[in-house]
Design an enzyme around this catalytic site. Structure first.
Site: not given
Length: 283
Positions: A180, A206
Site C-alpha cells: 500500500p 510491506h
C-alpha cells in the site's frame, strides 16, 4: 477485499478502485478487475503487538549473555527458538496474531453488512477476500533444504508460483503481495516471484515505508488542512482525530510507484493491479 496487519486496537481502512490491471492472469485468479471497488483493512501494531514486542525485547536482552549472543543493536534482541524465551515469545506472538485475525474478520463482517444495507444482499454475498496476512509474524518454513524460523517485520510472504505453501487457488500465479501507498496515493497488489525465494526467503517489504516520522509529519501539516487537501482530491475522509490524520500525511511516505518498480526489477514480485484511493477511515 484485502486484509493485512497485526494486533491493534485502532484501524486504518481505505476504499479503493482498481485503476489498472497489469497482470491479467493473476488479477483473474485474485478476483480483481478494472474499475472494481476494493477495501483495504489494516490493523497495526501500536497496541497488543507493540506490548508483546516491548516485553520480549527486554526479556531477551537480559538473556543474551546466557545464550552467547552479541548484537550490534538492542532492537535485534533474540533467543534460540528452543529456549524458554524463544518458546514464550512464539506463544505470545501467536496470541497477538490470533487477536489480529479475529479483529480483521470482525471489521470485514461489518463492511459486508454495510454493503448489504446500501447495495443489497447479492452484492454483499459476492464480496470476496483476496488475502489476509500479518506483516509482523514468525513462521517455520523450509528454505534451502533447512527448516528456519522466518520473522518478517514490516514485511510479508511473497512465495512464487508452484510453492506448496501458496493456497491452491493462487498457486499457479503466485502468492498475493500487498504494497500500500499513503492515504492519497496508489496501492498495489503484486504476485510473488522466484527471485524472492532465491534472495529474500520468500519475502517482500510491506508498504511504501515512511519518509518522515509521525511527529515530523504533524509538524509539517495540520490534520484539518490535510483533510481539506484529500477531500479536494476527491478522497472522502473519516478520522477520529485530526492529530492522528496528520501522522499519515501522504508526504510522510516514500513514492510507492518507485518502491514497486524496485521490487519488480529485483524479481521479487510482479505488479498485478494498481488501485486509487476513494475514501479513508483512520481510527
Amino acid at each position: 477485499m484485502r486484509l493485512h496487519g497485526n494486533a491493534r486496537t485502532c484501524l486504518h481502512s481505505r476504499l479503493l478502485i482498481v485503476e489498472r490491471v497489469l497482470e491479467p492472469d493473476a488479477a483473474y485468479a485474485y478476483w480483481l478487475a478494472e474499475n472494481q471497488l476494493a477495501v483495504l483493512i489494516h490493523s497495526g501494531s501500536r497496541g497488543l503487538g507493540h506490548q508483546v514486542c516491548t516485553e520480549f525485547v527486554r526479556r531477551m536482552d537480559a538473556a543474551l549473555g546466557r545464550h552467547g549472543i552479541t548484537l550490534p543493536d538492542r532492537q535485534l534482541s533474540c533467543a534460540p527458538v528452543g529456549s524458554s524465551e524463544g518458546g514464550s515469545y512464539l506463544g505470545a506472538m501467536a496470541a497477538a496474531a490470533n487477536f489480529a485475525w479475529a479483529n480483521r474478520q470482525a471489521i470485514a463482517y461489518r463492511i459486508r453488512e454495510s454493503i448489504r444495507r446500501v447495495l443489497g444482499p447479492e452484492v454483499a454475498e459476492g464480496t470476496r477476500q483476496v488475502y489476509d496476512v500479518a506483516h509482523n509474524v514468525a513462521k517455520l518454513e523450509r528454505h534451502g533444504g533447512r527448516e528456519l524460523c522466518v520473522h518478517r517485520k514490516g514485511a510479508t510472504r511473497a512465495f512464487a508460483p508452484g510453492v506448496a505453501d501458496v493456497p491452491d487457488a493462487y498457486r499457479e500465479v503466485g502468492q498475493p503481495v500487498f504494497i500500500p501507498g499513503s492515504m492519497g496515493t496508489s496501492s498495489f497488489v503484486l504476485a510473488g516471484r522466484a527471485g524472492a525465494m532465491e534472495r529474500s526467503f520468500g519475502t517482500v517489504f510491506h508498504g511504501a515505508g515512511r519518509a518522515l516520522s509521525r511527529t515530523a509529519a504533524r509538524k509539517r501539516i495540520a490534520g484539518a488542512d490535510l483533510r481539506r487537501e484529500l477531500e479536494d482530491a476527491g478522497i472522502v475522509v473519516r478520522s477520529a482525530s485530526n492529530k492522528g490524520l496528520a501522522e499519515e500525511a501522504p508526504f510522510a511516505y516514500k513514492d510507492v510507484e518507485r518502491v514497486v518498480s524496485v521490487v519488480e526489477r529485483a524479481g521479487l514480485a510482479a505488479p498485478v493491479v494498481q488501485l486509487r484511493p476513494l475514501g479513508v477511515v483512520k481510527g
